[in-house]
Scaffold this active site. Structure first.
Site, PDB file in Angstrom:
ATOM      1  N   CYS A 128       7.685   0.481   7.048  1.00 35.37           N
ATOM      2  CA  CYS A 128       8.795  -0.312   7.711  1.00 35.37           C
ATOM      3  C   CYS A 128       8.325  -0.393   9.364  1.00 35.37           C
ATOM      4  O   CYS A 128       7.435   0.752   9.642  1.00 35.37           O
ATOM      5  CB  CYS A 128      10.158   0.166   7.583  1.00 35.37           C
ATOM      6  SG  CYS A 128      10.770   0.263   5.723  1.00 35.37           S
ATOM      7  N   GLY A 143       6.845  -5.190   7.613  1.00 35.36           N
ATOM      8  CA  GLY A 143       7.930  -5.278   6.466  1.00 35.36           C
ATOM      9  C   GLY A 143       8.323  -6.720   6.699  1.00 35.36           C
ATOM     10  O   GLY A 143       8.896  -7.122   7.821  1.00 35.36           O
ATOM     11  N   ASN A 192      11.449   4.866   9.265  1.00 41.55           N
ATOM     12  CA  ASN A 192      10.216   4.304   8.662  1.00 41.55           C
ATOM     13  C   ASN A 192       9.728   5.669   7.867  1.00 41.55           C
ATOM     14  O   ASN A 192       9.675   6.696   8.389  1.00 41.55           O
ATOM     15  CB  ASN A 192       9.336   4.059   9.597  1.00 41.55           C
ATOM     16  CG  ASN A 192       7.749   3.593   9.050  1.00 41.55           C
ATOM     17  OD1 ASN A 192       6.884   3.873   9.607  1.00 41.55           O
ATOM     18  ND2 ASN A 192       8.022   3.427   7.896  1.00 41.55           N
ATOM     19  N   GLY A 193       9.388   5.408   6.536  1.00 44.77           N
ATOM     20  CA  GLY A 193       9.026   6.508   5.724  1.00 44.77           C
ATOM     21  C   GLY A 193       9.605   6.508   4.353  1.00 44.77           C
ATOM     22  O   GLY A 193      10.048   5.373   3.766  1.00 44.77           O
ATOM     23  N   TYR A 211      -5.115  -0.217   7.167  1.00 39.86           N
ATOM     24  CA  TYR A 211      -4.599  -1.520   6.992  1.00 39.86           C
ATOM     25  C   TYR A 211      -3.323  -1.792   7.669  1.00 39.86           C
ATOM     26  O   TYR A 211      -3.330  -3.095   8.041  1.00 39.86           O
ATOM     27  CB  TYR A 211      -4.400  -1.479   5.329  1.00 39.86           C
ATOM     28  CG  TYR A 211      -3.712  -2.721   5.017  1.00 39.86           C
ATOM     29  CD1 TYR A 211      -4.306  -3.829   5.079  1.00 39.86           C
ATOM     30  CD2 TYR A 211      -2.328  -2.723   4.759  1.00 39.86           C
ATOM     31  CE1 TYR A 211      -3.657  -4.980   4.534  1.00 39.86           C
ATOM     32  CE2 TYR A 211      -1.733  -3.932   4.148  1.00 39.86           C
ATOM     33  CZ  TYR A 211      -2.422  -5.041   4.137  1.00 39.86           C
ATOM     34  OH  TYR A 211      -1.721  -6.198   3.652  1.00 39.86           O
ATOM     35  N   ASP A 233     -13.989  -5.514   3.155  1.00 40.09           N
ATOM     36  CA  ASP A 233     -12.506  -5.634   2.985  1.00 40.09           C
ATOM     37  C   ASP A 233     -12.155  -4.137   3.414  1.00 40.09           C
ATOM     38  O   ASP A 233     -12.946  -3.202   3.445  1.00 40.09           O
ATOM     39  CB  ASP A 233     -11.984  -5.924   1.525  1.00 40.09           C
ATOM     40  CG  ASP A 233     -10.681  -6.537   1.502  1.00 40.09           C
ATOM     41  OD1 ASP A 233     -10.093  -6.431   2.826  1.00 40.09           O
ATOM     42  OD2 ASP A 233     -10.138  -7.031   0.835  1.00 40.09           O
ATOM     43  N   ASP A 234     -10.632  -3.991   3.653  1.00 43.41           N
ATOM     44  CA  ASP A 234     -10.045  -2.718   4.019  1.00 43.41           C
ATOM     45  C   ASP A 234      -9.967  -1.784   2.691  1.00 43.41           C
ATOM     46  O   ASP A 234     -10.201  -0.525   3.129  1.00 43.41           O
ATOM     47  CB  ASP A 234      -8.723  -2.741   4.775  1.00 43.41           C
ATOM     48  CG  ASP A 234      -7.701  -3.687   4.110  1.00 43.41           C
ATOM     49  OD1 ASP A 234      -7.121  -2.996   3.136  1.00 43.41           O
ATOM     50  OD2 ASP A 234      -7.704  -4.954   4.348  1.00 43.41           O
TER      51      ASP A 234
HETATM   52  P1  AMP Z   1      -5.642  -5.879  -4.682  1.00 43.63           P
HETATM   53  O1  AMP Z   1      -6.932  -5.224  -4.904  1.00 43.63           O
HETATM   54  O2  AMP Z   1      -5.650  -7.388  -5.169  1.00 43.63           O
HETATM   55  O3  AMP Z   1      -4.496  -4.956  -5.253  1.00 43.63           O
HETATM   56  O4  AMP Z   1      -5.364  -6.042  -3.175  1.00 43.63           O
HETATM   57  C1  AMP Z   1      -6.167  -5.309  -2.069  1.00 43.63           C
HETATM   58  C2  AMP Z   1      -5.969  -5.850  -0.772  1.00 43.63           C
HETATM   59  O5  AMP Z   1      -4.226  -5.788  -0.474  1.00 43.63           O
HETATM   60  C3  AMP Z   1      -6.491  -5.199   0.363  1.00 43.63           C
HETATM   61  O6  AMP Z   1      -7.564  -5.938   0.697  1.00 43.63           O
HETATM   62  C4  AMP Z   1      -5.567  -5.192   1.443  1.00 43.63           C
HETATM   63  O7  AMP Z   1      -5.767  -6.132   2.475  1.00 43.63           O
HETATM   64  C5  AMP Z   1      -4.348  -5.395   0.823  1.00 43.63           C
HETATM   65  N1  AMP Z   1      -3.308  -4.233   0.636  1.00 43.63           N
HETATM   66  C6  AMP Z   1      -3.723  -2.847   0.346  1.00 43.63           C
HETATM   67  N2  AMP Z   1      -2.611  -1.825   0.548  1.00 43.63           N
HETATM   68  C7  AMP Z   1      -1.667  -2.722   0.554  1.00 43.63           C
HETATM   69  C8  AMP Z   1      -0.111  -2.431   0.591  1.00 43.63           C
HETATM   70  N3  AMP Z   1       0.184  -1.254   0.375  1.00 43.63           N
HETATM   71  N4  AMP Z   1       0.806  -3.622   0.725  1.00 43.63           N
HETATM   72  C9  AMP Z   1       0.313  -4.718   0.942  1.00 43.63           C
HETATM   73  N5  AMP Z   1      -1.051  -5.152   0.847  1.00 43.63           N
HETATM   74  C10 AMP Z   1      -1.908  -4.056   0.591  1.00 43.63           C
END
Ligand code: AMP
Length: 491
Positions: free
Chosen positions: A2, A28, A100-101, A255, A361-362
């Site tokens: 949040c 959020g 937030n938390g 992220y 990707d992250d």
């Molecule tokens: P997936 O592997 O399809 O479940 O989604 C992975 C992607 O979702 C990652 O590349 C991030 O960019 C994004 N992501 C990671 N953690 C979260 C999260 N908690 N909420 C929303 N998006 C996320």
């Protein structure tokens, strides 16, 4: 996850509250709220995006020089308008709060507050519990008047009873505004001062960028286990109330947070560049033949650029993001989610044609995003597709405010990179090493000894996360997903 905002001013605050919440929208998108005070509380809360909730009519109603605001992302529970923050109570004073938390002992406290103090916690929002516990503490400590010491004593009471991670901003009507972080400082919270008027304005926010854009200066972190109280005469009182090892959430840098934010003296953009740098070494060691590096927009761009620069490889923006599509992560049902990913990210065929591609990707959570991306990159004519994540494998649920999966849903749960590569259709998957990940993020502030890495390691720093609790939240999330699937079938 949040976003929280508090402004203590002498001028009407609603315009700044609205502008501030827009800068916290990425934290959020489920619901948002603003509460102001001018002798009474005015509030507007709703489901959806900030720009859709507030209009001329309700903005004009939000009078006052003090404001609390919130953008909400549900972590446990489906999320509903009733859970939108801020919340307020009327005893022992008018007290409003946003946070937030995530409170780990929410259900115990809810029950206890009802049984022992006859308080009804009317929502599934954990700030309502924090607020009631704080009010209970303040009732005991402020019999005659509210002082900095009585407010700090109420926060000590919160620390004693409320388990989990929380960064909270509270306004006590006509007495002052106080903000505090849990003893481990898991979630961020910043404080700033705007001295452009005769009397200074004070602000608290989840990210530095919010305070910065609103014109606040002298921006700094609220230290973990500490509180900052601005009294009615605008004097600032600060105290460290409880000592514990500092454990800021590492996922904020990976992220969640905006790249232009500074959290705990670490710039998020630079942290992602540093994560790219450490990952580049691992990629180099792998000896993979790579023609082009492509980021998954937006969070991984700084890391991908650094990887390409260090490995002297071609960098291309081969995936184009449609910014107007909601977050795929929270779409109900897997099939809907997969379709949405395709609508959200589109490949530029020429970038991939005949190339050996490194996608950066992250993170990889369930693997849906990566699988769809790899499929579209192959359909665009790529010869090989390597997928790298600049965070380590995610395997444990977050109980501190980030919506994470149940253990069984993580693609990395019980599977190594080879099996994951097979499942998402990559020729190779490379993850950042966990220690490298921590080292990279720490580089800008070595005073931080370690981070909360619970979602990677299963080590929950607050020490109060029992197996039973983990099973309980897993059951809740599974139940939620079942309901979402049902909804998706009707979709
Ligand atoms: P997936 O592997 O399809 O479940 O989604 C992975 C992607 O979702 C990652 O590349 C991030 O960019 C994004 N992501 C990671 N953690 C979260 C999260 N908690 N909420 C929303 N998006 C996320």
């Amino acid at each position: 996850m949040c976003g929280v905002l508090g402004i203590f001013s002498t001028e009407p605050v609603v315009a700044r509250m609205y502008a501030g919440l827009l800068t916290l929208q990425h934290r959020g998108q489920d619901s948002a709220g603003i509460l102001t005070y001018d002798g009474r509380f005015h509030e507007k809360k709703g489901n959806g995006l900030v720009r859709d909730i507030f209009d001329e009519h309700n903005i004009s109603r939000l009078q006052g020089a003090v404001g609390l605001g919130h953008t909400r992302y549900p972590t446990v529970g489906a999320g509903s308008g009733e859970d939108a923050q801020p919340f307020w109570v009327n005893r022992p004073y008018g007290i409003a709060a946003a946070h937030n938390g995530n409170v780990v002992n929410f259900f115990e406290l809810k029950k206890e507050l009802f049984e022992k103090s006859h308080k009804i916690i009317n929502s599934n929002c954990d700030v309502e519990v924090i607020l009631n516990v704080f009010a209970e503490g303040l009732e005991r400590s402020s019999r005659r008047e509210v002082t900095a010491e009585s407010v700090f004593s109420a926060i000590r009471h919160v620390y004693k009873r409320v388990k989990g991670a929380y960064s909270v901003v509270i306004y006590i009507a006509d007495k002052g505004m106080v903000a505090f972080r849990d003893p481990y400082g898991v979630r961020p919270l910043l404080f700033g001062c705007d001295r452009r008027q005769m009397l200074p304005d004070y602000g608290f926010a989840s990210e530095s960028v919010t305070l910065d854009l609103l014109g606040f200066g002298e921006i700094r972190d609220v230290p973990p286990g500490s509180a900052i109280f601005i009294d009615a005469n605008r004097a600032v009182h600060e105290a460290r109330l409880q000592a514990a090892p500092f454990k800021p959430c590492i996922f904020e840098y990976i992220y969640f947070a905006r790249p232009d934010s500074y959290l705990n003296k670490i710039n998020v953009y630079q942290a992602r560049v540093d994560l790219g740098r450490t990952l580049a070494r691992t990629i180099q060691k792998s000896g993979l033949p790579i023609d082009v590096v492509v980021p998954v927009p937006d969070s991984s761009r700084p890391a991908a650029i650094e990887i390409a620069r260090l490995l002297k490889l071609k960098y291309r923006e081969g995936l184009v993001k449609n910014r107007y599509i909601g977050r795929t992560f929270i779409m109900p049902g897997d099939s809907v989610r997969r379709r949405t990913i395709r609508q959200k990210l589109n490949p530029i065929v020429d970038v991939f044609q005949g190339q050996r591609v490194l996608i950066v990707d992250d993170s990889i959570v369930r693997g849906n995003t990566s699988r769809s991306i790899i499929q579209m990159v192959r359909q665009s004519g790529a010869r090989s597709v390597y997928f790298v994540s600049y965070s380590a494998p995610l395997t444990y649920p977050c109980v501190y405010g980030i919506d994470m999966q149940t253990r069984s849903e993580f693609i990395a749960s019980g599977a190594g990179p080879e099996e994951i590569a097979a499942r998402i259709g990559a020729d190779r998957v490379i993850y950042q090493d966990r220690r490298d990940m921590e080292r990279a993020v720490r580089r800008q502030n070595p005073a931080i000894r370690s981070f909360c890495t619970a979602c990677f390691s299963g080590e929950y720093p607050t020490g109060d996360v029992s197996r039973v609790y983990l099973e309980q939240i897993e059951q809740e999330r599974e139940e939620l997903r079942r309901r979402q699937k049902e909804l998706a079938l009707k979709f």
